[in-house]
Design a protein around this motif. Structure first.
Motif, PDB file in Angstrom:
ATOM      1  N   ASN A 419       0.812  -1.203   0.044  1.00  0.00           N
ATOM      2  CA  ASN A 419      -0.049  -0.101  -0.015  1.00  0.00           C
ATOM      3  C   ASN A 419       0.949   1.227   0.066  1.00  0.00           C
ATOM      4  OD1 ASN A 419      -2.403  -1.321  -0.078  1.00  0.00           O
ATOM      5  ND2 ASN A 419      -2.892  -1.010   2.108  1.00  0.00           N
ATOM      6  N   ALA A 423       1.047   4.231  -2.957  1.00  0.00           N
ATOM      7  CA  ALA A 423       0.512   5.702  -2.518  1.00  0.00           C
ATOM      8  C   ALA A 423       1.624   6.386  -2.902  1.00  0.00           C
ATOM      9  CB  ALA A 423       0.667   5.579  -0.920  1.00  0.00           C
ATOM     10  N   ASP A 452       4.904   6.505   4.706  1.00  0.00           N
ATOM     11  CA  ASP A 452       5.318   6.673   3.530  1.00  0.00           C
ATOM     12  C   ASP A 452       5.343   8.312   3.277  1.00  0.00           C
ATOM     13  OD1 ASP A 452       2.554   7.318   2.349  1.00  0.00           O
ATOM     14  OD2 ASP A 452       2.239   5.399   3.055  1.00  0.00           O
ATOM     15  N   GLY A 456      -1.135  10.248   1.125  1.00  0.00           N
ATOM     16  CA  GLY A 456      -1.927  10.581   2.252  1.00  0.00           C
ATOM     17  C   GLY A 456      -3.203  10.017   2.438  1.00  0.00           C
ATOM     18  N   LEU A 465     -11.382   3.407   5.545  1.00  0.00           N
ATOM     19  CA  LEU A 465     -10.082   2.675   5.198  1.00  0.00           C
ATOM     20  C   LEU A 465     -10.106   1.226   5.438  1.00  0.00           C
ATOM     21  CD1 LEU A 465      -7.167   4.835   6.430  1.00  0.00           C
ATOM     22  CD2 LEU A 465      -7.852   4.211   4.082  1.00  0.00           C
ATOM     23  N   PHE A 470     -13.385  -1.360   0.393  1.00  0.00           N
ATOM     24  CA  PHE A 470     -13.128   0.167   0.094  1.00  0.00           C
ATOM     25  C   PHE A 470     -11.757   0.231  -0.648  1.00  0.00           C
ATOM     26  CE2 PHE A 470     -10.665   4.122   1.151  1.00  0.00           C
ATOM     27  CZ  PHE A 470     -11.528   5.186   0.606  1.00  0.00           C
ATOM     28  N   THR A 471     -11.665   0.655  -1.768  1.00  0.00           N
ATOM     29  CA  THR A 471     -10.441   0.768  -2.496  1.00  0.00           C
ATOM     30  C   THR A 471     -10.643   2.026  -3.519  1.00  0.00           C
ATOM     31  OG1 THR A 471      -9.069  -0.065  -3.884  1.00  0.00           O
ATOM     32  CG2 THR A 471     -11.196  -0.446  -4.392  1.00  0.00           C
ATOM     33  N   THR A 472      -9.385   2.872  -3.432  1.00  0.00           N
ATOM     34  CA  THR A 472      -9.183   3.861  -4.464  1.00  0.00           C
ATOM     35  C   THR A 472      -8.256   3.553  -5.714  1.00  0.00           C
ATOM     36  OG1 THR A 472      -7.364   4.812  -3.129  1.00  0.00           O
ATOM     37  CG2 THR A 472      -9.656   5.573  -2.942  1.00  0.00           C
ATOM     38  N   LYS A 473      -7.902   1.971  -5.787  1.00  0.00           N
ATOM     39  CA  LYS A 473      -6.924   1.683  -6.596  1.00  0.00           C
ATOM     40  C   LYS A 473      -7.655   1.190  -7.884  1.00  0.00           C
ATOM     41  CE  LYS A 473      -3.649   0.483  -2.932  1.00  0.00           C
ATOM     42  NZ  LYS A 473      -3.260  -0.584  -2.478  1.00  0.00           N
ATOM     43  N   LEU A 477      -8.999  -4.245  -4.530  1.00  0.00           N
ATOM     44  CA  LEU A 477     -10.057  -5.124  -4.070  1.00  0.00           C
ATOM     45  C   LEU A 477     -10.636  -4.707  -3.007  1.00  0.00           C
ATOM     46  CD1 LEU A 477      -8.995  -8.832  -4.794  1.00  0.00           C
ATOM     47  CD2 LEU A 477     -10.948  -7.625  -5.737  1.00  0.00           C
ATOM     48  N   GLY A 478      -9.821  -3.960  -2.119  1.00  0.00           N
ATOM     49  CA  GLY A 478     -10.204  -3.135  -0.818  1.00  0.00           C
ATOM     50  C   GLY A 478     -10.413  -4.141   0.378  1.00  0.00           C
ATOM     51  N   GLY A 480      -7.443  -5.922   1.762  1.00  0.00           N
ATOM     52  CA  GLY A 480      -6.054  -5.856   2.444  1.00  0.00           C
ATOM     53  C   GLY A 480      -6.083  -5.418   4.089  1.00  0.00           C
ATOM     54  N   LEU A 481      -6.539  -4.216   4.148  1.00  0.00           N
ATOM     55  CA  LEU A 481      -6.569  -3.736   5.248  1.00  0.00           C
ATOM     56  C   LEU A 481      -7.827  -4.420   6.252  1.00  0.00           C
ATOM     57  CD1 LEU A 481      -6.009   0.253   4.586  1.00  0.00           C
ATOM     58  CD2 LEU A 481      -4.421  -1.319   5.563  1.00  0.00           C
ATOM     59  N   PHE A 507       0.705   3.641   8.732  1.00  0.00           N
ATOM     60  CA  PHE A 507      -0.086   2.665   9.492  1.00  0.00           C
ATOM     61  C   PHE A 507       0.731   2.001  10.459  1.00  0.00           C
ATOM     62  CE2 PHE A 507      -3.793   2.353   6.536  1.00  0.00           C
ATOM     63  CZ  PHE A 507      -3.429   3.264   5.807  1.00  0.00           C
TER      64      PHE A 507
HETATM   65  P1  ADP Z   1      -6.582  -2.325  -1.821  1.00  0.00           P
HETATM   66  O1  ADP Z   1      -4.918  -2.236  -1.656  1.00  0.00           O
HETATM   67  O2  ADP Z   1      -6.921  -3.578  -2.538  1.00  0.00           O
HETATM   68  O3  ADP Z   1      -7.098  -0.988  -2.110  1.00  0.00           O
HETATM   69  P2  ADP Z   1      -6.590  -2.099   1.331  1.00  0.00           P
HETATM   70  O4  ADP Z   1      -7.700  -2.578   2.158  1.00  0.00           O
HETATM   71  O5  ADP Z   1      -5.247  -2.680   1.302  1.00  0.00           O
HETATM   72  O6  ADP Z   1      -7.156  -2.567  -0.457  1.00  0.00           O
HETATM   73  O7  ADP Z   1      -6.285  -0.518   1.002  1.00  0.00           O
HETATM   74  C1  ADP Z   1      -7.755   0.248   1.064  1.00  0.00           C
HETATM   75  C2  ADP Z   1      -7.546   1.701   0.732  1.00  0.00           C
HETATM   76  O8  ADP Z   1      -6.979   2.502   1.778  1.00  0.00           O
HETATM   77  C3  ADP Z   1      -6.525   1.786  -0.719  1.00  0.00           C
HETATM   78  O9  ADP Z   1      -7.345   1.701  -1.758  1.00  0.00           O
HETATM   79  C4  ADP Z   1      -6.197   3.244  -0.547  1.00  0.00           C
HETATM   80  O10 ADP Z   1      -7.228   4.127  -0.650  1.00  0.00           O
HETATM   81  C5  ADP Z   1      -6.192   3.351   1.074  1.00  0.00           C
HETATM   82  N1  ADP Z   1      -4.967   3.281   1.710  1.00  0.00           N
HETATM   83  C6  ADP Z   1      -4.101   2.249   2.010  1.00  0.00           C
HETATM   84  N2  ADP Z   1      -3.017   2.291   2.248  1.00  0.00           N
HETATM   85  C7  ADP Z   1      -2.630   3.501   1.855  1.00  0.00           C
HETATM   86  C8  ADP Z   1      -1.408   4.231   2.125  1.00  0.00           C
HETATM   87  N3  ADP Z   1      -0.306   4.246   2.691  1.00  0.00           N
HETATM   88  N4  ADP Z   1      -1.489   5.685   1.652  1.00  0.00           N
HETATM   89  C9  ADP Z   1      -2.784   6.150   1.269  1.00  0.00           C
HETATM   90  N5  ADP Z   1      -3.943   5.480   1.006  1.00  0.00           N
HETATM   91  C10 ADP Z   1      -3.965   4.269   1.509  1.00  0.00           C
END
Ligand code: ADP
Length: 526
Positions: A419, A423, A452, A456, A465, A470-473, A477-478, A480-481, A507
């Protein structure tokens, strides 16, 4: 907890006391006019009887269904009391002269109404007495016996009431003289209220001193209302039928018939509300479980996809090396080695996901977190180089060991590192720095932070999060966290995020310590 087995609270006791006080107050208000006759009110007897009959039949039906659930003989006897009282009200009403003239019992004589009333007045408290005595007796065994007892009781009460009515009608000459020619009560009648009042007194003592349930408290109010009814009828209005006192007594009797019904209906309403609430809670819990399940399925896909993609790339490369005019066996061997490594990695991930919630001790060991961080970062060295990310570490050399599942904790660190690198991919100004630190906290925890200098965390994302999906990529898949947090919680740990200065995100995760590390182990790890 039902009215028949839950103890009354203070408010309910005070409310019951208030009702009795109001009933007594109303009696005192009526007393001065008690002997005034309400001319032409006799036909109202039928309306009154219909109301009492309906109320007592519904109460009996509710009590019988309560008996079907609780199988307490006391509840059955109480239902019988209401059935008896309701059934007896019918011949009583039909024996009034004006009613007889239209649709009543042709055989009814002067003493019929009073005799039926006497049987009803004495019979009801006797059933209530049986109820009070049976309250502590055990349950009737479940099975066919219960419906048989219900049907048998209703039939038996109907037969007894029919028998009593038939006997009274057929033996007019033998009946005691309860009323004289002017339909005034005689001194013989006075035995009825005296016996009934004595029985009520015993019941008040029994239920007042030894009553344990809300139902007992209700019956106490019922008996108080019946006592006032009898006092109004026999003493205050001197038995003058259709007088103000006599009709007030009828209203008390109607109130007495309604008390238990109101409480049972209120209970039915609150039970169905509770049922609806618990069904909604169950539905929500099911939905939550489904989301977790979906998150897991997605997590499997997410975590397996990376080694699979790498295996395909290496397989293609290996094929290319072998397809050359002079096959480069060394390169092909290296590609195969990488495929085997990725295959093992995928296997470990599957095993890790399988045991995510497992609390089995054999899946856990004493982990040197610093070593885990180094191992994970080693795997990401090439990726960092390609993404122009500078890798920094600040690892506490005195870090205690933690107890946990190695594959799962590695998975968490790897996910946070991925992540962080993602980012920073779009950051063009300033250095791209990935900084991983480990710290031993005084609270007996180890805290790992992955910082990182990326895009941000916008405040709008803060709450979401850790939510599944929830994902912005674009290809994210949203999960991992979400999965990382679930794993940490299963380990008694926590995962949270904060802003990095001047830019980026951090994190952090905390895990409880297992024991102090042996200096030798740490030395070897370094
Ligand atoms: P994914 O990586 O598949 O999107 P995650 O659950 O790992 O799923 O992350 C969810 C979302 O949290 C990411 O899409 C991103 O928007 C945000 N995120 C996670 N880690 C970071 C980070 N280090 N900096 C900024 N945004 C983050």
């Amino acid at each position: 907890m039902l009215v028949s087995n839950s103890p009354p609270n203070r408010e309910q006791k005070l409310f019951a006391l208030g009702v009795v006080a109001v009933l007594l107050g109303a009696m005192l208000l009526v007393a001065p006019f008690a002997r005034n006759r309400l001319e032409g009110s006799e036909p109202m007897v039928l309306a009154y009887t219909a109301a009492v009959f309906t109320t007592e039949m519904i109460t009996a039906a509710l009590l019988l269904s309560l008996f079907a659930v609780q199988r307490s003989p006391a509840i059955l006897v109480l239902a019988i009391a209401y059935l008896y009282s309701g059934f007896m009200a019918v011949p009583w009403a039909l024996s009034f002269p004006t009613v007889v003239a239209s649709l009543g019992l042709a055989e009814a004589g002067q003493q019929t109404t009073a005799s039926i009333a006497a049987m009803r007045r004495i019979g009801c408290p006797l059933f209530l007495l049986a109820y009070a005595m049976l309250r502590r007796s055990g349950e009737v065994p479940a099975g066919r016996m219960v419906p048989a007892m219900i049907v048998g009781s209703v039939a038996a009460v109907a037969v007894v009431v029919a028998g009593v009515t038939w006997t009274i009608l057929g033996n007019q000459d033998l009946l005691p003289v309860f009323v004289d020619e002017g339909r005034r009560i005689t001194h013989v009648w006075m035995y009825v209220p005296i016996v009934a009042l004595a029985l009520y007194a015993v019941l008040i003592v029994l239920l007042g001193l030894f009553g344990r349930s809300v139902l007992d408290l209700c019956l106490l109010v019922v008996i108080c209302a019946l006592t006032i009814d009898l006092v109004l009828l026999s003493f205050v209005s001197a038995g003058l039928q259709f007088s103000v006192g006599w009709w007030a007594g009828r209203l008390y009797s109607l109130a007495a018939a309604s008390v238990v019904l109101i409480v049972l209906l209120a209970e039915a309403a609150s039970l169905s509300a509770r049922l609806a609430r618990s069904a909604a809670a169950e539905r929500r819990a099911h939905e939550d479980r489904m989301v977790t399940l979906q998150a897991f399925s997605a997590a499997v896909a997410h975590e397996i996809n990376q080694p699979l993609a790498s295996m395909v790339t290496n397989a293609d490369a290996g094929l290319r090396w072998l397809a050359r005019e002079r096959p480069d066996v060394e390169e092909a061997r290296a590609a195969l080695t990488r495929i085997a490594r990725d295959g093992h990695r995928a296997g470990k991930v599957v095993e890790g996901i399988r045991t995510t919630f497992s609390k089995r001790d054999e899946d856990r060991g004493q982990l040197n977190i610093n070593q885990l961080i180094r191992d994970v970062l080693d795997c990401y060295r090439d990726e960092c180089r390609a993404a122009h990310v500078v890798m920094q570490t600040e690892l506490d050399p005195d870090l205690p060991l933690v107890s946990g599942n190695r594959v799962q904790i590695e998975q968490i660190i790897a996910n946070l590192v991925t992540n962080a690198i993602d980012a920073m991919r779009t950051v063009t100004d300033g250095e791209r720095v990935l900084r991983v630190t480990s710290t031993a906290m005084s609270a007996g925890e180890v805290v790992v932070s992955v910082a990182d200098s990326g895009i941000g965390l916008p405040p709008a994302h803060a709450d979401r999060l850790f939510q599944p999906f929830f994902t912005t990529k674009p290809n994210g898949l949203g999960v991992g966290l979400t999965v990382s947090r679930l794993i940490l919680e299963a380990h008694g740990g926590r995962l949270w995020a904060s802003d990095n200065a001047p830019a980026g995100a951090i994190f952090h995760f905390a895990l409880p310590c297992a024991a102090r590390p042996a200096p030798f182990a740490e030395e070897r790890a370094r």
